[in-house]
Motif scaffolding. Structure first.
Motif, short mmCIF file in Angstrom:
data_model
loop_
_atom_site.label_atom_id
_atom_site.label_comp_id
_atom_site.label_asym_id
_atom_site.label_seq_id
_atom_site.Cartn_x
_atom_site.Cartn_y
_atom_site.Cartn_z
N GLN A 176 0.83 -1.20 0.00
CA GLN A 176 0.00 0.00 0.00
C GLN A 176 0.87 1.26 0.00
O GLN A 176 0.61 2.21 -0.73
CB GLN A 176 -0.92 0.02 1.22
CG GLN A 176 -2.02 -1.01 1.18
CD GLN A 176 -2.76 -1.08 2.51
OE1 GLN A 176 -2.15 -1.05 3.58
NE2 GLN A 176 -4.08 -1.17 2.43
N LYS A 202 2.42 1.77 -3.44
CA LYS A 202 1.40 2.23 -4.39
C LYS A 202 1.14 3.72 -4.21
O LYS A 202 1.05 4.48 -5.17
CB LYS A 202 0.08 1.46 -4.20
CG LYS A 202 0.10 0.06 -4.74
CD LYS A 202 -1.27 -0.58 -4.48
CE LYS A 202 -1.39 -1.92 -5.15
NZ LYS A 202 -2.75 -2.49 -4.99
N ASN A 218 -9.31 -1.64 3.08
CA ASN A 218 -9.83 -2.95 3.46
C ASN A 218 -9.40 -4.06 2.51
O ASN A 218 -9.83 -5.20 2.67
CB ASN A 218 -11.36 -2.90 3.53
CG ASN A 218 -11.83 -1.97 4.62
OD1 ASN A 218 -11.28 -1.96 5.72
ND2 ASN A 218 -12.81 -1.15 4.32
N LYS A 219 -8.62 -3.74 1.52
CA LYS A 219 -8.17 -4.76 0.55
C LYS A 219 -7.02 -5.55 1.12
O LYS A 219 -6.18 -5.06 1.81
CB LYS A 219 -7.73 -4.11 -0.76
CG LYS A 219 -8.91 -3.81 -1.65
CD LYS A 219 -8.39 -3.39 -3.00
CE LYS A 219 -9.48 -3.34 -4.02
NZ LYS A 219 -9.00 -2.94 -5.32
N ASP A 262 -7.29 2.60 -6.20
CA ASP A 262 -8.61 2.00 -6.37
C ASP A 262 -9.58 2.94 -7.07
O ASP A 262 -10.53 2.50 -7.71
CB ASP A 262 -9.16 1.58 -5.00
CG ASP A 262 -8.31 0.46 -4.41
OD1 ASP A 262 -8.20 -0.60 -5.06
OD2 ASP A 262 -7.72 0.67 -3.34
N LEU A 270 -7.37 5.02 -1.94
CA LEU A 270 -6.86 3.69 -1.66
C LEU A 270 -7.80 3.00 -0.68
O LEU A 270 -8.07 3.53 0.41
CB LEU A 270 -5.45 3.77 -1.06
CG LEU A 270 -4.80 2.43 -0.74
CD1 LEU A 270 -4.45 1.67 -2.03
CD2 LEU A 270 -3.54 2.64 0.09
N ASP A 271 -8.31 1.85 -1.06
CA ASP A 271 -9.19 1.05 -0.22
C ASP A 271 -8.34 0.38 0.85
O ASP A 271 -7.51 -0.48 0.54
CB ASP A 271 -9.92 0.01 -1.08
CG ASP A 271 -10.96 -0.78 -0.31
OD1 ASP A 271 -10.92 -0.77 0.96
OD2 ASP A 271 -11.80 -1.42 -0.96
N GLY A 280 -12.43 3.16 6.00
CA GLY A 280 -12.01 2.21 4.98
C GLY A 280 -11.22 2.78 3.82
O GLY A 280 -10.76 2.05 2.96
N TRP A 281 -11.05 4.10 3.79
CA TRP A 281 -10.37 4.72 2.64
C TRP A 281 -9.31 5.71 3.09
O TRP A 281 -9.50 6.43 4.08
CB TRP A 281 -11.37 5.49 1.77
CG TRP A 281 -12.32 4.62 1.04
CD1 TRP A 281 -13.56 4.22 1.49
CD2 TRP A 281 -12.14 4.01 -0.23
NE1 TRP A 281 -14.14 3.42 0.55
CE2 TRP A 281 -13.30 3.27 -0.52
CE3 TRP A 281 -11.11 4.04 -1.17
CZ2 TRP A 281 -13.46 2.55 -1.69
CZ3 TRP A 281 -11.27 3.33 -2.35
CH2 TRP A 281 -12.43 2.59 -2.60
#
Length: 140
Positions: free
Chosen positions: A39, A42, A139-140, A119, A136-137, A76-77
């Motif tokens: 993450q 990214k 929760n992934k 995302d 960016l999510d 979550g984001w």
């Protein structure tokens, strides 16, 4: 969408030497949001590309124009917003770096990388500049 908390802000002059401050900014974010290495990387690539585009293409490397970065956390984001003071552009008019004629060009991959790594990516253009929102999510 739930509560939104602004965590960090950073303002840069439109000088390519300022891009190094992106990593310091993201390290602060990482200390407050549990990001794994994937993450983080990214975000690092995407945010660096967005800031680079804002400096070079948006503000035309005019050191008197600013690039602003805002980081929000929503449930979550992780939402990063990069704003410039340029004249704007039409994202749909940016040619794909995957086209044969563009493969060897030195520039033109930033938006493609952002869209590949994030995302959700949204562009807004107005009279006072452009904004890109990178989501960016978590929760992934």
């Amino acid at each position: 969408m739930g509560s939104r908390q602004t965590v960090f802000r950073l303002t840069l002059s439109s000088n390519a030497k300022q891009i190094g401050r992106v990593e310091t900014f993201l390290n602060k974010v990482k200390r407050n949001v549990h990001l794994d290495e994937i993450q983080f990387h990214k975000l690092m690539v995407s945010l660096t590309e967005a800031v680079n585009n804002a400096i070079i293409h948006g503000n035309k490397s005019n050191v008197h124009k600013k690039v602003s970065i805002k980081c929000d956390i929503t449930p979550g984001w992780l939402v990063l917003q990069v704003s410039d003071e340029g004249r704007g552009f039409k994202p749909d008019k940016v040619s794909s770096p995957l086209k044969k004629k563009n493969l060897l060009l030195e520039s033109g991959r930033g938006i493609f990388l952002m869209k590949t790594l994030m995302d959700k990516v949204e562009f807004t253009t107005g009279r006072t500049g452009s904004q890109v929102q990178l989501r960016l999510d978590l929760n992934k």
